[in-house]
Design a protein around this motif. Structure first.
Motif, short mmCIF file in Angstrom:
data_model
loop_
_atom_site.label_atom_id
_atom_site.label_comp_id
_atom_site.label_asym_id
_atom_site.label_seq_id
_atom_site.Cartn_x
_atom_site.Cartn_y
_atom_site.Cartn_z
N UNK A 4 -25.35 -4.47 7.73
CA UNK A 4 -24.69 -5.45 8.58
C UNK A 4 -24.46 -4.84 9.95
N UNK A 5 -24.83 -5.56 11.01
CA UNK A 5 -24.64 -5.09 12.38
C UNK A 5 -23.75 -6.07 13.12
N UNK A 6 -22.67 -5.57 13.70
CA UNK A 6 -21.85 -6.37 14.61
C UNK A 6 -22.06 -5.84 16.02
N UNK A 10 -25.81 -7.29 21.93
CA UNK A 10 -25.64 -6.43 23.10
C UNK A 10 -26.88 -5.60 23.37
N UNK A 11 -26.87 -4.92 24.51
CA UNK A 11 -28.04 -4.17 24.95
C UNK A 11 -28.42 -3.05 23.99
N UNK A 12 -27.41 -2.36 23.44
CA UNK A 12 -27.69 -1.30 22.48
C UNK A 12 -27.79 -1.83 21.06
N UNK A 13 -26.94 -2.79 20.72
CA UNK A 13 -26.98 -3.38 19.38
C UNK A 13 -28.32 -3.99 19.05
N UNK A 14 -28.93 -4.64 20.03
CA UNK A 14 -30.25 -5.25 19.79
C UNK A 14 -31.31 -4.19 19.53
N UNK A 15 -31.18 -3.04 20.20
CA UNK A 15 -32.11 -1.94 19.94
C UNK A 15 -31.91 -1.39 18.53
N UNK A 16 -30.67 -1.31 18.09
CA UNK A 16 -30.40 -0.84 16.72
C UNK A 16 -31.04 -1.78 15.71
N UNK A 17 -30.87 -3.08 15.90
CA UNK A 17 -31.46 -4.05 14.96
C UNK A 17 -32.97 -3.86 14.89
N UNK A 18 -33.62 -3.72 16.04
CA UNK A 18 -35.07 -3.53 16.05
C UNK A 18 -35.47 -2.28 15.28
N UNK A 19 -34.72 -1.19 15.46
CA UNK A 19 -35.04 0.05 14.76
C UNK A 19 -34.81 -0.08 13.26
N UNK A 20 -33.77 -0.79 12.86
CA UNK A 20 -33.52 -1.01 11.44
C UNK A 20 -34.65 -1.82 10.80
N UNK A 21 -35.15 -2.81 11.52
CA UNK A 21 -36.25 -3.62 11.00
C UNK A 21 -37.53 -2.78 10.91
N UNK A 22 -37.76 -1.95 11.92
CA UNK A 22 -38.94 -1.07 11.90
C UNK A 22 -38.88 -0.14 10.69
N UNK A 23 -37.66 0.30 10.34
CA UNK A 23 -37.47 1.21 9.21
C UNK A 23 -37.32 0.45 7.88
N UNK A 25 -35.48 -2.18 6.72
CA UNK A 25 -34.20 -2.57 6.14
C UNK A 25 -34.06 -4.09 6.14
N UNK A 26 -33.22 -4.58 5.26
CA UNK A 26 -32.72 -5.94 5.34
C UNK A 26 -31.51 -5.92 6.26
N UNK A 27 -31.47 -6.78 7.26
CA UNK A 27 -30.42 -6.73 8.27
C UNK A 27 -29.70 -8.06 8.35
N UNK A 28 -28.37 -7.98 8.42
CA UNK A 28 -27.53 -9.14 8.70
C UNK A 28 -26.81 -8.90 10.03
N UNK A 29 -26.79 -9.93 10.88
CA UNK A 29 -26.10 -9.79 12.16
C UNK A 29 -25.08 -10.92 12.29
N UNK A 68 -22.71 -7.06 -0.19
CA UNK A 68 -24.01 -6.54 -0.62
C UNK A 68 -24.58 -5.52 0.36
N UNK A 69 -23.75 -5.00 1.25
CA UNK A 69 -24.23 -4.11 2.30
C UNK A 69 -24.10 -2.64 1.90
N UNK A 70 -25.17 -1.90 2.12
CA UNK A 70 -25.14 -0.46 1.91
C UNK A 70 -24.57 0.27 3.12
N UNK A 71 -24.66 -0.38 4.28
CA UNK A 71 -24.18 0.23 5.51
C UNK A 71 -23.74 -0.86 6.48
N UNK A 72 -22.81 -0.48 7.36
CA UNK A 72 -22.34 -1.36 8.42
C UNK A 72 -22.39 -0.57 9.72
N UNK A 73 -22.89 -1.20 10.77
CA UNK A 73 -22.95 -0.55 12.08
C UNK A 73 -22.28 -1.43 13.12
#
Length: 241
Positions: A4-6, A10-23, A25-29, A68-73
């Motif tokens: 889960x990303x909150x 934002x400018x950095x948060x969007x980069x994190x989401x892209x990196x999580x998808x590249x790696x 992961x299943x991502x919730x925003x 159901x989240x293994x991690x939150x950022x």
């Protein structure tokens, strides 16, 4: 892994989401304005978009979000406008951090959840008693008086250090401290340190937002890297800047 990303818009948060998808992961925003998100997100089966303001969610809704989240950022921050800096909510980052952690604890998961907070080099890790000059102390004191977002960042990290601590049964955490943020198109070499190697006020370094996103995503996915930095506040600089 589900993350889960909150602060994902934002400018950095969007980069994190892209990196999580590249790696892979299943991502919730959780975002207030999904219409601003790229079309590639809206059409990605690995990405779930939840339209809401994180602090407006009820405790029950928050527990559902994290169950159901293994991690939150968290890449939450204040908009650089008069209203964003001086208006409400004054404690956006700290309140979101504490409420998300409370939701994790309330769910009584059998495995620990990773919590990664994006913070700032302007905030000292008081566990290490990091030294700073008298002049920097004076500037930081002024920032506390004049810029509520700085105090918010301090309180969010202090919550993880003192309330969650090092031996929590439900949560492990890392607070990532980037120095001066810049934009870049690609991931480049970067350095990670336990404490700042230069003055955040008088000799600030630089780090690209995509490098911050890459490091945060790597922390979540690489157990060895996580084991090295959990319970700490690593500082990140781009190597070539």
């Amino acid at each position: 892994m589900t993350v889960l990303v909150v602060g994902a818009s934002g400018a950095t948060g969007s980069q994190l989401v892209e990196q999580l998808l590249i790696q892979k992961n299943k991502v919730k925003v959780i975002v207030r304005s999904p219409e601003r998100l790229p079309d590639s997100w809206k059409n990605n089966d690995d990405l779930q978009i939840i339209t809401a303001s994180v602090l407006d969610l009820s405790d029950a809704e928050m527990r559902t979000m994290v169950t159901d989240c293994d991690a939150i950022a968290s890449c939450l921050g204040h908009n650089l406008t008069f209203k964003g800096i001086y208006g409400k909510p004054r404690r956006l980052v700290k309140d979101a951090t504490s409420r998300l952690c409370n939701a994790i604890t309330a769910n009584t998961s059998k495995s620990k959840t990773k919590f990664v907070l994006m913070n700032t080099t302007g905030n000292r890790n008081r566990d290490l008693k990091e030294p700073i000059s008298f002049a920097q102390k004076c500037v930081i004191g002024l920032l506390r008086l004049l810029l509520p977002p700085h105090v918010d960042n301090e309180k969010a990290a202090d919550y993880l250090r003192t309330e969650i601590g090092q031996n929590n049964t439900s949560i492990e955490w890392v607070a990532v401290r980037p120095d001066g943020l810049i934009n870049d198109e690609e991931v480049s070499d970067y350095e990670i340190h336990k404490s700042p190697t230069r003055s955040a006020i008088f000799n600030a370094g630089k780090v690209s937002r995509i490098n911050v996103g890459h490091f945060m995503a790597s922390l979540i996915n690489d157990d060895h890297l996580w084991g090295k930095w959990k319970g700490q506040m690593p500082v990140i600089y781009s190597s070539s800047i």
